[in-house]
Design an enzyme around this catalytic site. Sequence first.
Site, PDB file in Angstrom:
ATOM      1  CG  ASN A  67      26.776  -1.197  11.475  1.00  0.00           C
ATOM      2  OD1 ASN A  67      26.403  -2.022  10.640  1.00  0.00           O
ATOM      3  ND2 ASN A  67      25.931  -0.503  12.215  1.00  0.00           N
ATOM      4  CG  HIS A 101      23.432  -3.422   9.628  1.00  0.00           C
ATOM      5  ND1 HIS A 101      23.511  -2.050   9.640  1.00  0.00           N
ATOM      6  CD2 HIS A 101      22.955  -3.731   8.395  1.00  0.00           C
ATOM      7  CE1 HIS A 101      23.101  -1.568   8.493  1.00  0.00           C
ATOM      8  NE2 HIS A 101      22.766  -2.559   7.707  1.00  0.00           N
TER       9      HIS A 101
HETATM   10  C1  GLP Z   1      20.481  -1.942   4.740  1.00  0.00           C
HETATM   11  C2  GLP Z   1      19.703  -3.256   4.782  1.00  0.00           C
HETATM   12  C3  GLP Z   1      20.618  -4.455   4.844  1.00  0.00           C
HETATM   13  C4  GLP Z   1      21.706  -4.328   3.793  1.00  0.00           C
HETATM   14  C5  GLP Z   1      22.535  -3.115   4.073  1.00  0.00           C
HETATM   15  C6  GLP Z   1      23.675  -2.917   3.083  1.00  0.00           C
HETATM   16  O1  GLP Z   1      20.775  -1.444   5.972  1.00  0.00           O
HETATM   17  N1  GLP Z   1      18.804  -3.308   5.880  1.00  0.00           N
HETATM   18  O2  GLP Z   1      19.854  -5.630   4.667  1.00  0.00           O
HETATM   19  O3  GLP Z   1      22.503  -5.488   3.790  1.00  0.00           O
HETATM   20  O4  GLP Z   1      21.683  -1.989   3.996  1.00  0.00           O
HETATM   21  O5  GLP Z   1      23.208  -2.254   1.962  1.00  0.00           O
HETATM   22  P1  GLP Z   1      24.022  -2.018   0.637  1.00  0.00           P
HETATM   23  O6  GLP Z   1      23.931  -3.268  -0.134  1.00  0.00           O
HETATM   24  O7  GLP Z   1      23.262  -0.895  -0.043  1.00  0.00           O
HETATM   25  O8  GLP Z   1      25.400  -1.653   1.011  1.00  0.00           O
END
Ligand code: GLP
Length: 242
Positions: free
Chosen positions: A136, A138
């Site tokens: 999304n 973030h």
């Molecule tokens: C979590 C963390 C983020 C990270 C995101 C994506 O929500 N708080 O900092 O960037 O996941 O994670 P992934 O790399 O597992 O897709």
Amino acid sequence: MNIIIKNNYEEVSQVAADFLLNTVKDKKNAVLGLPTGSTPIGMYEKVVEEHKKGNVSFKDIKTFNLDEYVNLDRDNINSYYYFMNSNLFSHIDIDKNNIHIPNGMADDVEKECMEYEEKLQSSGSMDILFLGIGINGHIGFNEPGESFQTTTHVTHLEHNTIEANARFFDKLEDVPTTALTMGMKTILSAKKIVLIATGENKANAVNEMVNGKVTPKMPASVLQLHNDVTIIIDNLAASKLN
Ligand code: GLP
């Protein structure tokens, strides 16, 4: 924004690791901002390999992690404390006093956020901050709709973030709904920002971050306001870039 597109996860991890290693080799007491999630695991593996070869020391490095869940203790395999220890800190020669991760078990989490931000700002700016990105958009745990003016704060996770992170937990109900995260103002205070993303499920967010309107609805779009951002992505994450 500087955009580096590589063929696969392995190559993305290597380029990201080189950014981290070069920062540490150039400045022995650099301040690093560090992420969790599955994306940076390959980067950390490569950093550890380089340390094991004897090519780099972390003795005077300080680190600040982006975020942490509320109410998962340090021994919980899903806490970001546990993640950082098992993927990086226990394999390198960093001074444990120089490791900073927001304490999600603090009695007063608001106070913890204030103190974390103070510690970070009094250590000087982060020389480099690494980020992943959520589906999304973030960054850290700054969810869509949150102000761009925030410092480290308590945040409530969106249902789709909880669902995305549920893969690490036994069941959906075990995923914390609250977290502590550096805010957007904190993130923008870093001297240099490197965001890594791989896979097709990140392609929309990557395109919105790079080409979309700068709006809290797409948190990562805030990076358009920073003057030293590098995005390292694979072909799949780049597939919707126009
Ligand atoms: C979590 C963390 C983020 C990270 C995101 C994506 O929500 N708080 O900092 O960037 O996941 O994670 P992934 O790399 O597992 O897709």
